[in-house]
Design a protein around this motif. Structure first.
Motif, mmCIF file in Angstrom:
data_model
loop_
_atom_site.group_PDB
_atom_site.id
_atom_site.type_symbol
_atom_site.label_atom_id
_atom_site.label_comp_id
_atom_site.label_asym_id
_atom_site.label_seq_id
_atom_site.Cartn_x
_atom_site.Cartn_y
_atom_site.Cartn_z
ATOM 1 N N ASN A 19 -37.361 -47.383 -1.240
ATOM 2 C CA ASN A 19 -37.922 -48.712 -0.714
ATOM 3 C C ASN A 19 -38.817 -49.600 -1.507
ATOM 4 O O ASN A 19 -38.537 -50.854 -1.549
ATOM 5 C CB ASN A 19 -39.059 -48.371 0.567
ATOM 6 C CG ASN A 19 -38.037 -48.042 2.113
ATOM 7 O OD1 ASN A 19 -37.650 -48.949 2.697
ATOM 8 N ND2 ASN A 19 -38.000 -46.849 2.083
ATOM 9 N N LEU A 20 -39.727 -49.086 -2.229
ATOM 10 C CA LEU A 20 -40.442 -49.780 -3.229
ATOM 11 C C LEU A 20 -39.671 -50.277 -4.445
ATOM 12 O O LEU A 20 -39.721 -51.595 -4.738
ATOM 13 C CB LEU A 20 -41.464 -48.750 -3.995
ATOM 14 C CG LEU A 20 -42.287 -49.637 -5.213
ATOM 15 C CD1 LEU A 20 -43.253 -50.627 -4.544
ATOM 16 C CD2 LEU A 20 -43.187 -48.474 -5.910
ATOM 17 N N GLU A 226 -45.798 -53.375 -0.098
ATOM 18 C CA GLU A 226 -46.575 -54.676 -0.357
ATOM 19 C C GLU A 226 -47.637 -54.418 -1.046
ATOM 20 O O GLU A 226 -47.977 -55.432 -1.928
ATOM 21 C CB GLU A 226 -46.969 -55.240 1.252
ATOM 22 C CG GLU A 226 -47.440 -56.492 1.022
ATOM 23 C CD GLU A 226 -48.211 -56.949 2.345
ATOM 24 O OE1 GLU A 226 -47.819 -56.493 3.428
ATOM 25 O OE2 GLU A 226 -48.850 -58.080 2.413
ATOM 26 N N VAL A 227 -48.597 -53.359 -0.718
ATOM 27 C CA VAL A 227 -49.738 -53.248 -1.392
ATOM 28 C C VAL A 227 -49.442 -52.676 -2.753
ATOM 29 O O VAL A 227 -50.032 -53.616 -3.873
ATOM 30 C CB VAL A 227 -50.381 -51.836 -0.741
ATOM 31 C CG1 VAL A 227 -51.330 -51.445 -1.583
ATOM 32 C CG2 VAL A 227 -51.185 -52.594 0.535
ATOM 33 N N LEU A 289 -59.452 -51.125 1.067
ATOM 34 C CA LEU A 289 -58.016 -51.833 1.204
ATOM 35 C C LEU A 289 -58.173 -53.342 1.104
ATOM 36 O O LEU A 289 -57.677 -53.977 0.578
ATOM 37 C CB LEU A 289 -57.162 -50.931 1.990
ATOM 38 C CG LEU A 289 -55.756 -51.471 1.784
ATOM 39 C CD1 LEU A 289 -55.146 -50.899 0.984
ATOM 40 C CD2 LEU A 289 -55.063 -51.203 3.230
ATOM 41 N N ARG A 290 -58.913 -53.481 2.357
ATOM 42 C CA ARG A 290 -58.886 -55.061 2.868
ATOM 43 C C ARG A 290 -59.618 -55.553 1.725
ATOM 44 O O ARG A 290 -59.411 -56.944 1.490
ATOM 45 C CB ARG A 290 -59.615 -55.173 4.113
ATOM 46 C CG ARG A 290 -58.806 -54.489 5.071
ATOM 47 C CD ARG A 290 -59.353 -55.323 6.599
ATOM 48 N NE ARG A 290 -58.534 -54.728 7.688
ATOM 49 C CZ ARG A 290 -57.166 -54.893 8.095
ATOM 50 N NH1 ARG A 290 -56.553 -55.833 7.274
ATOM 51 N NH2 ARG A 290 -56.723 -54.443 9.056
ATOM 52 N N PHE A 293 -57.172 -56.034 -1.391
ATOM 53 C CA PHE A 293 -55.818 -56.516 -0.898
ATOM 54 C C PHE A 293 -56.318 -57.357 0.334
ATOM 55 O O PHE A 293 -55.369 -57.012 1.391
ATOM 56 C CB PHE A 293 -54.917 -55.408 -0.563
ATOM 57 C CG PHE A 293 -54.501 -54.826 -1.816
ATOM 58 C CD1 PHE A 293 -53.653 -54.985 -2.910
ATOM 59 C CD2 PHE A 293 -55.194 -53.451 -2.017
ATOM 60 C CE1 PHE A 293 -53.505 -54.245 -3.948
ATOM 61 C CE2 PHE A 293 -55.216 -52.561 -3.167
ATOM 62 C CZ PHE A 293 -53.881 -53.107 -4.060
ATOM 63 N N PRO A 294 -56.771 -58.458 0.506
ATOM 64 C CA PRO A 294 -57.139 -59.285 1.378
ATOM 65 C C PRO A 294 -56.078 -59.793 2.288
ATOM 66 O O PRO A 294 -56.181 -59.860 3.367
ATOM 67 C CB PRO A 294 -58.035 -60.595 1.013
ATOM 68 C CG PRO A 294 -57.873 -60.365 -0.542
ATOM 69 C CD PRO A 294 -57.455 -59.182 -1.133
ATOM 70 N N GLY A 295 -54.864 -59.857 1.760
ATOM 71 C CA GLY A 295 -53.630 -60.497 2.213
ATOM 72 C C GLY A 295 -53.031 -59.409 3.048
ATOM 73 O O GLY A 295 -52.016 -59.600 3.705
#
Ligand SMILES: NC(=O)c1ccc[n+]([C@@H]2O[C@H](COP(=O)([O-])OP(=O)(O)OC[C@H]3O[C@@H](n4cnc5c(N)ncnc54)[C@H](O)[C@@H]3O)[C@@H](O)[C@H]2O)c1
Length: 328
Positions: A19-20, A226-227, A289-290, A293-295
């Protein structure tokens, strides 16, 4: 393909890795993806994207020459290769240690010799083990309950040590229960979501170890991709492990109830004894994590399950909702 970042993905023919690779190949900043996989649990049939865009090297991360060659010139290495099963590690702890702990060391050595690409690696929520705190915060004491969990603790600790000793930029990520398309069932160490979906679509009862009240922080695979893609393109690093889950908690029985709705048919359940090494409850504290990776946004569990069921149905077109319903 020329220009752009060069990324090496170990375990890139597995569930998360494949997937990545698809995510990376869709990103304009990524120029080239090299995959190293020994195909012990992965398959080239899972590899996403145009095969011509992926430099696939079949072999083990334990092969020093192969991994050194695959990492040379890379801007980032995503180390996902591992034997990823708790029960498998209970049955054969040494094999798990070699692949997961020694394998990580081999990848880090290759990265060090290659002049220091960013190394992102998969650790696991299983390192929390018997730790009773909920949610699980990275600063809580790790209390692993299985050889697999110990091998993942070694993985993340080696990343931290390589940062401290050699200045390598690293990002150890503690994955929680990841699920999604390309995660296969039909083998003895299958993860629970694909095993449930496969059983339900075949009209078999799903096997729940224990009473089914155990809870997990289910993470759709796109969130993981995504991360990691953001970490590579934005050069996000941390010497200390970071939880990769968004702080939800759903029991196995509630996952089965959601599958009932998605399949529009009741899923039959049979109970089996609890498995050694299994933990009772798992939920991430996503604060770190937030911050990094704020988005990042969570994919709702039901939406992720719908997408995953659709993939399983595509794999076996003969199975359908009607099959599942008719068998009950
Ligand atoms: N899926 C989850 O819920 C979850 C949770 C926590 C951590 N993880 C970690 O994420 C990573 C990916 O897991 P996955 O679920 O995609 O599993 P997977 O089995 O689909 O992928 C692992 C891949 O690594 C390859 N591999 C194994 N040993 C190798 C070796 N010595 N050399 C080269 N390749 C090798 C396999 O062939 C496979 O393609 C693993 O490190 C796993 O421990 C996964």
């Amino acid at each position: 393909m020329t220009g752009g970042l060069r990324v090496t993905v170990t375990g890139g023919a597995g569930f998360i890795g494949s997937n990545l690779v698809s995510w990376l190949l869709r990103h304009p900043a990524i120029g080239r993806v090299t995959v190293v996989d020994d195909l012990s649990t992965g398959s080239t049939s899972l590899l996403g994207g145009d095969p011509a865009e992926t430099d696939f090297r079949q072999g083990s991360v334990l092969d020093a020459g192969l991994i050194e060659d695959a990492v040379a010139g890379a801007d980032a290495v995503v180390h996902l290769a591992a034997l990823p099963s708790v029960p498998r590690s209970v049955a054969d702890p040494l094999a798990t240690h070699h692949a997961n702990a020694t394998g990580t060391l081999q990848v880090l050595e290759a990265a060090r010799r290659a002049g220091g690409p960013l190394v992102v690696a998969a650790s696991s929520s299983s390192v929390y083990g018997a730790q009773p705190d909920l949610p699980k915060t990275e600063t809580s004491r790790a209390m692993p309950l299985s050889p697999y969990a110990v091998s993942k603790l070694a993985t993340e600790a080696y990343l931290g040590a390589y940062h401290a000793c050699y200045g390598l930029e690293v990002l150890p990520l503690r994955f929680f229960n990841v699920f999604g398309p390309r995660q296969r069932a039909g083998h003895p160490y299958a993860a629970v979501v694909p095993a449930f979906i496969d059983a339900a679509l075949s009209g078999r009862p799903v096997t729940v170890h224990g009473d089914g009240t155990q809870t997990r922080d289910w993470t759709f695979v796109d969130t993981v991709c995504e991360v990691i893609t953001t970490a590579i393109t934005g050069r996000v690093t941390s010497p200390w492990p970071v939880n990769l889950a968004l702080g939800t908690r759903t029991s196995l029985l509630d996952v089965i109830a959601l599958l009932d709705q998605v399949l529009d048919a009741p899923v039959r359940v049979e109970h089996a004894p609890p498995r050694p090494g299994d933990v009772a409850h798992s939920q991430a504290d996503p604060t770190q994590l937030r911050e990094l990776f704020p988005g990042v946004s969570a994919v709702p569990l039901r939406e992720g399950l719908e997408c995953t069921v659709a993939w399983h149905q595509d794999q076996h077109p003969a199975r359908s909702h009607v099959d599942a319903r008719g068998s009950r």
